[in-house]
Design an enzyme around this catalytic site. Structure first.
Site, PDB file in Angstrom:
ATOM      1  N   LYS A  41       0.832  -1.220   0.000  1.00  0.00           N
ATOM      2  CA  LYS A  41       0.000   0.000   0.000  1.00  0.00           C
ATOM      3  C   LYS A  41       0.865   1.268   0.000  1.00  0.00           C
ATOM      4  CE  LYS A  41      -1.989  -1.197   3.862  1.00  0.00           C
ATOM      5  NZ  LYS A  41      -1.305  -2.478   4.081  1.00  0.00           N
ATOM      6  N   ARG A 120      -9.409   0.903   9.506  1.00  0.00           N
ATOM      7  CA  ARG A 120      -8.970  -0.480   9.675  1.00  0.00           C
ATOM      8  C   ARG A 120     -10.003  -1.318  10.412  1.00  0.00           C
ATOM      9  NH1 ARG A 120      -3.149   0.143   9.443  1.00  0.00           N
ATOM     10  NH2 ARG A 120      -2.158  -1.881   9.382  1.00  0.00           N
TER      11      ARG A 120
END
Ligand code: AP5
Length: 250
Positions: A41, A120
Site C-alpha cells: 500500500k 482499519r
C-alpha cells in the site's frame, strides 16, 4: 507530476504547515488503500501520489513519527499506541480516531488524499464517513490490493526502512546500492519491529479479524475496487490507474 510535500500537517499535527504547500489538483482524488500488511500500500501510495498529486495519509507513519519524539513530547495515548504497534496489534479505535480527527484538515487537502492504513475497523470506517459528511465530501473509491499470503510474508520479511528519511527498500526486490545504507540520504536502514515473525503473525490475524470485513462494508457502498497486487510496483501502479479510469466516473 506534482512536487512532493513533506506531509508535515499530517505527520506532526495541524499546527505544522506542509512544505511545499500542496498544489490544487484539477481533479483531487480521495481514495482509501486497503489490503493486508505488507501488500504494498505504501509503495503504491508513493507512486499514485506523484502522479495524481494526492497526499499520502498513513496512520502508521504518524505513529512511527511519534516514536522519534522525546518522551515528554509524546502523549500517554501515543506512548501506549506504540506498544500495541510493536506487538502487531491494532491501536484502539479511540486513539486512532482522536489522532485522525485532529488532522481532519488534511482530508480537505486541495490535492486530494490517499488514506493508507485507515480505516482499519468498521467503527473507523463509520467515523470516517461522518467526518467526510461534515466536510461535504465523498470518497472516489476504495482500492483493495490482493496478494497470496506467502508473497505478502516475503515482502514483509525483506523490508528495510531508512532510519532518517523513511524511504522503503526490500532486500531482494528493491535493494539499496550500498548494503544497509539509504540511496537518498546515506543513513542506516533498519527492520521495523513489527516486521519480526512474531508480530507479523499477530498483524495478519488482526487484519483477518478486523480489517478484511471492511471489503464487504465498502462493497455495499459501491466503492470497492479490487486490484491484484502481483508483479512489479510499476505494473501494479499502471493496473491501478487503468482500473481507476474504468471504474470511477470522471
Ligand atoms: P501500517 O504502517 O499501516 O502498516 P501495514 O498496514 O501493516 O502496512 P505496511 O506498512 O506493513 O505495508 P504496506 O502495505 O504499506 O507495504 P509496503 O509498501 O511497505 O500500520 C502499522 C501498525 O500501526 C499496525 O499494525 C497498528 O498497530 C498501527 N495502526 C496503524 N493504523 C492503524 C489504524 N487505523 N487502526 C489501528 N491501528 C493502526 O511494502 C512492503 C515491502 O514489500 C517493502 O519492502 C516494499 O519494497 C516491497 N514491495 C512493495 N511492492 C512490491 C512489489 N510489487 N513487488 C515486490 N516487492 C514489493
Amino acid at each position: 507530476m506534482s512536487s512532493k510535500t513533506d506531509r508535515a500537517s499530517w505527520l506532526q499535527g495541524p499546527d505544522a504547515a506542509c512544505n511545499p504547500a500542496p498544489q490544487s489538483a484539477a481533479r483531487p482524488w480521495r481514495l482509501v488503500l486497503l489490503g493486508a500488511p505488507g501488500v504494498g500500500k505504501g509503495t503504491q501510495a508513493e507512486l499514485l501520489g506523484e502522479t495524481l498529486g494526492a497526499c499520502h495519509l498513513s496512520t502508521g507513519d504518524v505513529f512511527r513519527a511519534a516514536k522519534c519524539l522525546p518522551d515528554d513530547q509524546r502523549s500517554k495515548a501515543l506512548t501506549e499506541a506504540l506498544e500495541f504497534m510493536k506487538r502487531g496489534e491494532l491501536v484502539p479505535d479511540t486513539t486512532v480516531l482522536a489522532m485522525v480527527r485532529e488532522r481532519s484538515s488534511c482530508l480537505r487537502c486541495q490535492g486530494g488524499f490517499l488514506l493508507d492504513g485507515f480505516p482499519r475497523t468498521v467503527a473507523q470506517a463509520e467515523a470516517l464517513q461522518g467526518m467526510l459528511d461534515e466536510l461535504g465530501m465523498k470518497l472516489d473509491g476504495v482500492i483493495d490490493y490482493q496478494l497470496p499470503i506467502e508473497e505478502i510474508v516475503a515482502r514483509l520479511s525483506g523490508r528495510r526502512t531508512c532510519s532518517s528519511c523513511k524511504a522503503v527498500y526490500h532486500l531482494t526486490t528493491k535493494p539499496p546500492q550500498v548494503e544497509g545504507q539509504c540511496d537518498h540520504c546515506g543513513s542506516l536502514l533498519f527492520q521495523r519491529e513489527d516486521d519480526r515473525p512474531e508480530s507479523v503473525k499477530v498483524r495478519m490475524e488482526a487484519y483477518a479479524q478486523s480489517t478484511a470485513p471492511l471489503t464487504d462494508y465498502f462493497q455495499r457502498l459501491g466503492l470497492l475496487i479490487t486490484v491484484p497486487a502481483e508483479g512489479s510496483p510499476e505494473s501494479i501502479f499502471q493496473r491501478t490507474l487503468q482500473t481507476l479510469e474504468t471504474r470511477v466516473p470522471a
